[in-house]
Design a protein around this motif. Sequence first.
Motif, PDB file in Angstrom:
ATOM      1  N   ALA A   1      17.493  11.093 -10.437  1.00  0.00           N
ATOM      2  CA  ALA A   1      18.370  11.480  -9.336  1.00  0.00           C
ATOM      3  C   ALA A   1      19.815  11.094  -9.657  1.00  0.00           C
ATOM      4  CB  ALA A   1      17.925  10.791  -8.048  1.00  0.00           C
ATOM      5  N   ARG A   2      20.737  11.747  -9.008  1.00  0.00           N
ATOM      6  CA  ARG A   2      22.163  11.426  -9.108  1.00  0.00           C
ATOM      7  C   ARG A   2      22.362   9.963  -8.713  1.00  0.00           C
ATOM      8  NH1 ARG A   2      27.246  14.636  -6.603  1.00  0.00           N
ATOM      9  NH2 ARG A   2      28.492  12.822  -6.029  1.00  0.00           N
ATOM     10  N   VAL A   3      23.275   9.290  -9.418  1.00  0.00           N
ATOM     11  CA  VAL A   3      23.579   7.880  -9.150  1.00  0.00           C
ATOM     12  C   VAL A   3      25.039   7.804  -8.703  1.00  0.00           C
ATOM     13  CG1 VAL A   3      23.695   5.559 -10.131  1.00  0.00           C
ATOM     14  CG2 VAL A   3      21.914   7.146 -10.902  1.00  0.00           C
ATOM     15  N   ASP A   4      25.263   7.358  -7.473  1.00  0.00           N
ATOM     16  CA  ASP A   4      26.607   7.318  -6.899  1.00  0.00           C
ATOM     17  C   ASP A   4      27.167   5.902  -6.834  1.00  0.00           C
ATOM     18  OD1 ASP A   4      27.243  10.094  -6.079  1.00  0.00           O
ATOM     19  OD2 ASP A   4      25.412   9.867  -4.889  1.00  0.00           O
ATOM     20  N   GLY A   5      28.452   5.776  -7.170  1.00  0.00           N
ATOM     21  CA  GLY A   5      29.170   4.516  -7.022  1.00  0.00           C
ATOM     22  C   GLY A   5      29.045   3.616  -8.234  1.00  0.00           C
ATOM     23  N   ARG A   6      30.130   2.886  -8.478  1.00  0.00           N
ATOM     24  CA  ARG A   6      30.209   2.025  -9.660  1.00  0.00           C
ATOM     25  C   ARG A   6      29.086   0.980  -9.700  1.00  0.00           C
ATOM     26  NH1 ARG A   6      35.653  -0.902 -10.271  1.00  0.00           N
ATOM     27  NH2 ARG A   6      36.389   1.158 -10.821  1.00  0.00           N
ATOM     28  N   GLN A   7      28.757   0.366  -8.557  1.00  0.00           N
ATOM     29  CA  GLN A   7      27.715  -0.675  -8.563  1.00  0.00           C
ATOM     30  C   GLN A   7      26.354  -0.114  -8.950  1.00  0.00           C
ATOM     31  OE1 GLN A   7      28.038  -2.458  -4.653  1.00  0.00           O
ATOM     32  NE2 GLN A   7      29.337  -4.106  -5.443  1.00  0.00           N
ATOM     33  N   ASN A   8      26.029   1.045  -8.436  1.00  0.00           N
ATOM     34  CA  ASN A   8      24.745   1.669  -8.791  1.00  0.00           C
ATOM     35  C   ASN A   8      24.734   2.152 -10.233  1.00  0.00           C
ATOM     36  OD1 ASN A   8      23.517   1.237  -6.280  1.00  0.00           O
ATOM     37  ND2 ASN A   8      24.515   3.037  -5.429  1.00  0.00           N
ATOM     38  N   ILE A   9      25.880   2.614 -10.712  1.00  0.00           N
ATOM     39  CA  ILE A   9      25.979   3.025 -12.114  1.00  0.00           C
ATOM     40  C   ILE A   9      25.797   1.814 -13.025  1.00  0.00           C
ATOM     41  CG2 ILE A   9      27.588   3.920 -13.850  1.00  0.00           C
ATOM     42  CD1 ILE A   9      28.584   5.866 -11.614  1.00  0.00           C
ATOM     43  N   GLN A  10      26.314   0.665 -12.612  1.00  0.00           N
ATOM     44  CA  GLN A  10      26.097  -0.561 -13.391  1.00  0.00           C
ATOM     45  C   GLN A  10      24.599  -0.861 -13.487  1.00  0.00           C
ATOM     46  OE1 GLN A  10      28.435  -4.021 -12.324  1.00  0.00           O
ATOM     47  NE2 GLN A  10      26.917  -5.406 -13.213  1.00  0.00           N
ATOM     48  N   LYS A  11      23.876  -0.699 -12.394  1.00  0.00           N
ATOM     49  CA  LYS A  11      22.421  -0.925 -12.404  1.00  0.00           C
ATOM     50  C   LYS A  11      21.724   0.067 -13.338  1.00  0.00           C
ATOM     51  CE  LYS A  11      22.430  -2.696  -7.698  1.00  0.00           C
ATOM     52  NZ  LYS A  11      22.130  -2.375  -6.295  1.00  0.00           N
ATOM     53  N   LEU A  12      22.188   1.319 -13.333  1.00  0.00           N
ATOM     54  CA  LEU A  12      21.630   2.328 -14.232  1.00  0.00           C
ATOM     55  C   LEU A  12      21.770   1.887 -15.683  1.00  0.00           C
ATOM     56  CD1 LEU A  12      20.699   5.360 -14.812  1.00  0.00           C
ATOM     57  CD2 LEU A  12      23.151   5.839 -14.982  1.00  0.00           C
ATOM     58  N   TRP A  13      22.974   1.474 -16.063  1.00  0.00           N
ATOM     59  CA  TRP A  13      23.207   1.066 -17.455  1.00  0.00           C
ATOM     60  C   TRP A  13      22.485  -0.234 -17.785  1.00  0.00           C
ATOM     61  CZ3 TRP A  13      24.113   4.671 -20.529  1.00  0.00           C
ATOM     62  CH2 TRP A  13      24.918   5.747 -20.187  1.00  0.00           C
ATOM     63  N   GLN A  14      22.364  -1.141 -16.810  1.00  0.00           N
ATOM     64  CA  GLN A  14      21.600  -2.372 -17.054  1.00  0.00           C
ATOM     65  C   GLN A  14      20.145  -2.027 -17.341  1.00  0.00           C
ATOM     66  OE1 GLN A  14      22.956  -5.710 -17.161  1.00  0.00           O
ATOM     67  NE2 GLN A  14      21.019  -5.797 -18.294  1.00  0.00           N
ATOM     68  N   GLY A  15      19.613  -1.045 -16.623  1.00  0.00           N
ATOM     69  CA  GLY A  15      18.241  -0.594 -16.867  1.00  0.00           C
ATOM     70  C   GLY A  15      18.065  -0.042 -18.270  1.00  0.00           C
ATOM     71  N   ALA A  16      19.049   0.732 -18.744  1.00  0.00           N
ATOM     72  CA  ALA A  16      18.975   1.280 -20.104  1.00  0.00           C
ATOM     73  C   ALA A  16      19.015   0.155 -21.132  1.00  0.00           C
ATOM     74  CB  ALA A  16      20.125   2.267 -20.331  1.00  0.00           C
ATOM     75  N   ILE A  17      19.877  -0.819 -20.905  1.00  0.00           N
ATOM     76  CA  ILE A  17      19.972  -1.977 -21.809  1.00  0.00           C
ATOM     77  C   ILE A  17      18.650  -2.737 -21.808  1.00  0.00           C
ATOM     78  CG2 ILE A  17      21.077  -4.241 -22.092  1.00  0.00           C
ATOM     79  CD1 ILE A  17      23.706  -2.828 -21.028  1.00  0.00           C
ATOM     80  N   ASP A  18      18.099  -2.973 -20.616  1.00  0.00           N
ATOM     81  CA  ASP A  18      16.841  -3.713 -20.491  1.00  0.00           C
ATOM     82  C   ASP A  18      15.665  -2.973 -21.145  1.00  0.00           C
ATOM     83  OD1 ASP A  18      18.275  -5.634 -19.106  1.00  0.00           O
ATOM     84  OD2 ASP A  18      17.504  -5.039 -17.122  1.00  0.00           O
ATOM     85  N   MET A  19      15.736  -1.631 -21.190  1.00  0.00           N
ATOM     86  CA  MET A  19      14.679  -0.840 -21.833  1.00  0.00           C
ATOM     87  C   MET A  19      14.744  -0.943 -23.351  1.00  0.00           C
ATOM     88  SD  MET A  19      14.651   2.711 -19.614  1.00  0.00           S
ATOM     89  CE  MET A  19      14.059   3.594 -21.026  1.00  0.00           C
TER      90      MET A  19
END
Length: 150
Positions: free
Chosen positions: A64-82
């Motif tokens: 799904a679309r990810v809105d806002g800088r804080q949520n985008i940070q969580k998205l990238w943290q998830g990619a790093i954690d993977m």
Amino acid sequence: MTFKHCLLVGAVTLLCFGSAQAQSVKEAIESANAEFVKAYNSKDAAGVASHYADDAAAFPPDMARVDGRQNIQKLWQGAIDMGISELALTTREIQESGDFAFESGTFSLKAPGKDSKLVDATGKYVVVWKKGQDGSWKLYRDIWNSDPGK
């Protein structure tokens, strides 16, 4: 100076100024991309997110679309954690229009595959950049997807 000379000097000045301005946008975006990659490869999701506008949106593949800088940070943290690592970006094109710039390019990275072994992955992206009031360029819309497997 004749009228022709004035026109010629004016035209050359406009061409040079326009070229310098376009170059500065290209340089600013390529510099921001280099900082983005450095932050990502250093596993710094907050540093990655700092390159996005507050009202940015990301459009990751199959999500799904990810809105806002804080949520985008969580998205990238998830990619790093993977375990997604060794991100590299290659800009192919940048066009500027007022307070927006449009970039397209390609990426490569390492991602966990079968048995958690890292495999090479490539893809492409399109980014809309927005110029802030301070003159800096921030990611405003970010969409990417992977190339088919080899």
